[in-house]
Design a protein around this motif. Structure first.
Motif, short mmCIF file in Angstrom:
data_model
loop_
_atom_site.label_atom_id
_atom_site.label_comp_id
_atom_site.label_asym_id
_atom_site.label_seq_id
_atom_site.Cartn_x
_atom_site.Cartn_y
_atom_site.Cartn_z
N UNK A 173 0.84 -1.19 0.00
CA UNK A 173 0.00 0.00 0.00
C UNK A 173 0.88 1.25 0.00
N UNK A 174 0.33 2.39 -0.40
CA UNK A 174 1.12 3.63 -0.34
C UNK A 174 1.43 3.99 1.11
N UNK A 175 2.56 4.67 1.31
CA UNK A 175 3.00 4.97 2.68
C UNK A 175 3.61 6.36 2.74
N UNK A 176 3.25 7.09 3.81
CA UNK A 176 3.84 8.40 4.06
C UNK A 176 5.31 8.19 4.43
N UNK A 177 6.19 9.05 3.97
CA UNK A 177 7.61 8.87 4.32
C UNK A 177 7.80 8.86 5.83
N UNK B 58 4.76 0.25 -9.86
CA UNK B 58 4.09 1.35 -9.15
C UNK B 58 2.72 1.62 -9.78
N UNK B 59 1.71 1.71 -8.93
CA UNK B 59 0.35 1.93 -9.41
C UNK B 59 -0.28 3.05 -8.61
N UNK B 60 -1.16 3.88 -9.23
CA UNK B 60 -1.88 4.92 -8.48
C UNK B 60 -3.04 4.32 -7.70
N UNK B 61 -3.25 4.78 -6.47
CA UNK B 61 -4.36 4.29 -5.64
C UNK B 61 -4.98 5.47 -4.90
N UNK C 241 -10.36 12.05 0.99
CA UNK C 241 -9.81 11.03 0.10
C UNK C 241 -8.99 11.73 -0.98
N UNK C 242 -7.79 11.19 -1.22
CA UNK C 242 -6.93 11.75 -2.25
C UNK C 242 -6.23 10.60 -2.97
N UNK C 243 -5.61 10.92 -4.09
CA UNK C 243 -4.93 9.91 -4.90
C UNK C 243 -3.43 10.05 -4.74
N UNK C 244 -2.79 8.91 -4.43
CA UNK C 244 -1.33 8.83 -4.40
C UNK C 244 -0.90 8.28 -5.76
N UNK C 245 -0.30 9.11 -6.59
CA UNK C 245 0.02 8.72 -7.95
C UNK C 245 1.22 7.79 -8.01
N UNK C 246 1.56 7.34 -9.23
CA UNK C 246 2.67 6.39 -9.41
C UNK C 246 4.01 6.97 -8.96
N UNK C 247 4.15 8.30 -9.07
CA UNK C 247 5.40 8.94 -8.65
C UNK C 247 5.36 9.39 -7.20
N UNK C 248 4.26 9.08 -6.45
CA UNK C 248 4.16 9.44 -5.05
C UNK C 248 3.52 10.79 -4.81
N UNK C 249 3.21 11.55 -5.87
CA UNK C 249 2.57 12.85 -5.69
C UNK C 249 1.13 12.68 -5.23
N UNK C 250 0.66 13.64 -4.41
CA UNK C 250 -0.69 13.59 -3.83
C UNK C 250 -1.55 14.62 -4.55
N UNK D 247 4.70 10.70 -1.34
CA UNK D 247 4.55 9.45 -0.62
C UNK D 247 5.36 8.36 -1.32
N UNK D 248 5.50 7.24 -0.61
CA UNK D 248 6.04 6.04 -1.25
C UNK D 248 4.88 5.38 -1.98
N UNK D 249 4.94 5.29 -3.32
CA UNK D 249 3.75 4.82 -4.06
C UNK D 249 3.43 3.35 -3.79
#
Length: 275
Positions: A179-183, A259-262, A214-223, A250-252
């Motif tokens: 899952x995506x993770x905050x640094x 890497x996938x957007x979620x 709710x927000x999207x964490x993209x493949x590059x980790x951008x929010x 974020x860590x995607x």
């Protein structure tokens, strides 16, 4: 006009007294009755001619058919063809099937054992006894087996071969999914929110307000793509969106090593401290 003239005059003369009768209005009104009577007679004549012409044309075009007078009603007797009565279908008599004759069999299922002659209870079956008979677990009498010896093919069970130690083992395929993770993890995310969020002063001591964003964490980790799911008022909603936009990358999320957007749902709780 004098009184006698007024009594003998019509209403037009009275109406146009001391007026210009040569202008035209007097003449039009004076001849109105004559013109109306002439127009009525002309209209009636036209209508009569139209009706007369229509009747004459319809009479010429229509031909009256000859009417034949029937002498009476003639009744004829018609003989209908007689239908042949179908004979009832006789039920088919069931043919008795002949009983299937059993095929002669010979007990030849037990594998031979090598032992002393004295201990042998039952000898092996000779080749002559196997002719035209079926191999079975019992010996029975019956018809010949078409000069063919019937032998049941044994079922071969699969053999599991254990690989030797010389064969190099292949690494097991592991499905990697994260899952995506905050640094820094959840604790770092909590400290980030505590440092940046401003709690409204109008909250009473111990009062709780929850905003779910709710927000999207993209493949590059951008929010990006922020959406309020559970609102706690416009002031708190705006504050949560403001702070979330300041988040670092974020860590995607990873699925099968890619890497996938979620979408990520983050609940933020405001607690009043009081004064």
């Amino acid at each position: 006009m004098t009184n006698n003239q007024i009594l003998n005059a019509n209403y037009l003369d009275i109406l146009f007294e001391n007026r210009n009768k040569d202008y035209g209005a007097y003449a039009l009104r004076n001849g109105y009755s004559t013109r109306m009577f002439t127009a009525l007679i002309a209209g009636l004549v036209v209508i009569f001619l139209f009706v007369f012409i229509s009747n004459s044309i319809s009479n010429k075009g229509s031909i009256k058919p000859d009417v034949k007078v029937n002498d009476g009603i003639v009744i004829r007797s018609i003989e209908m063809p007689k239908e042949k009565i179908k004979e009832p279908i006789k039920p088919k008599v069931a043919v008795k099937q002949k009983p299937v004759q059993k095929i002669a069999s010979v007990n030849y299922s037990t594998p031979p054992k090598i032992t002393i002659d004295k201990e042998v209870k039952k000898g092996m079956v000779s080749i002559k006894e196997l002719e035209n008979k079926k191999i079975s677990t019992t010996t029975s009498i019956g018809k010949p087996a078409d000069k063919v010896v019937i032998i049941k093919v044994p079922v071969i069970e699969p053999v599991h071969i254990t690989p030797s130690s010389t064969v190099p083992s292949q690494p097991a395929f592991v499905i990697e999914q994260k899952d995506p993770q905050f640094p820094g993890g959840q604790e770092a995310l909590k400290q980030f929110l505590v440092r940046n969020l401003r709690t409204p002063e109008d909250l009473e001591s111990g009062e709780r307000k929850v905003v779910k964003i709710r927000f999207k964490v993209d493949k590059d980790g951008s929010v990006n793509t922020f959406e309020i799911i559970t609102s706690a008022g416009s002031e708190l909603d705006i504050e949560v969106v403001r702070v979330c936009k300041k988040m670092p990358r974020w860590i995607p999320a990873i699925q099968n090593g890619i890497n996938v957007p979620v979408n990520y749902l983050l609940p933020v709780t405001f607690i009043g401290e009081g004064g």
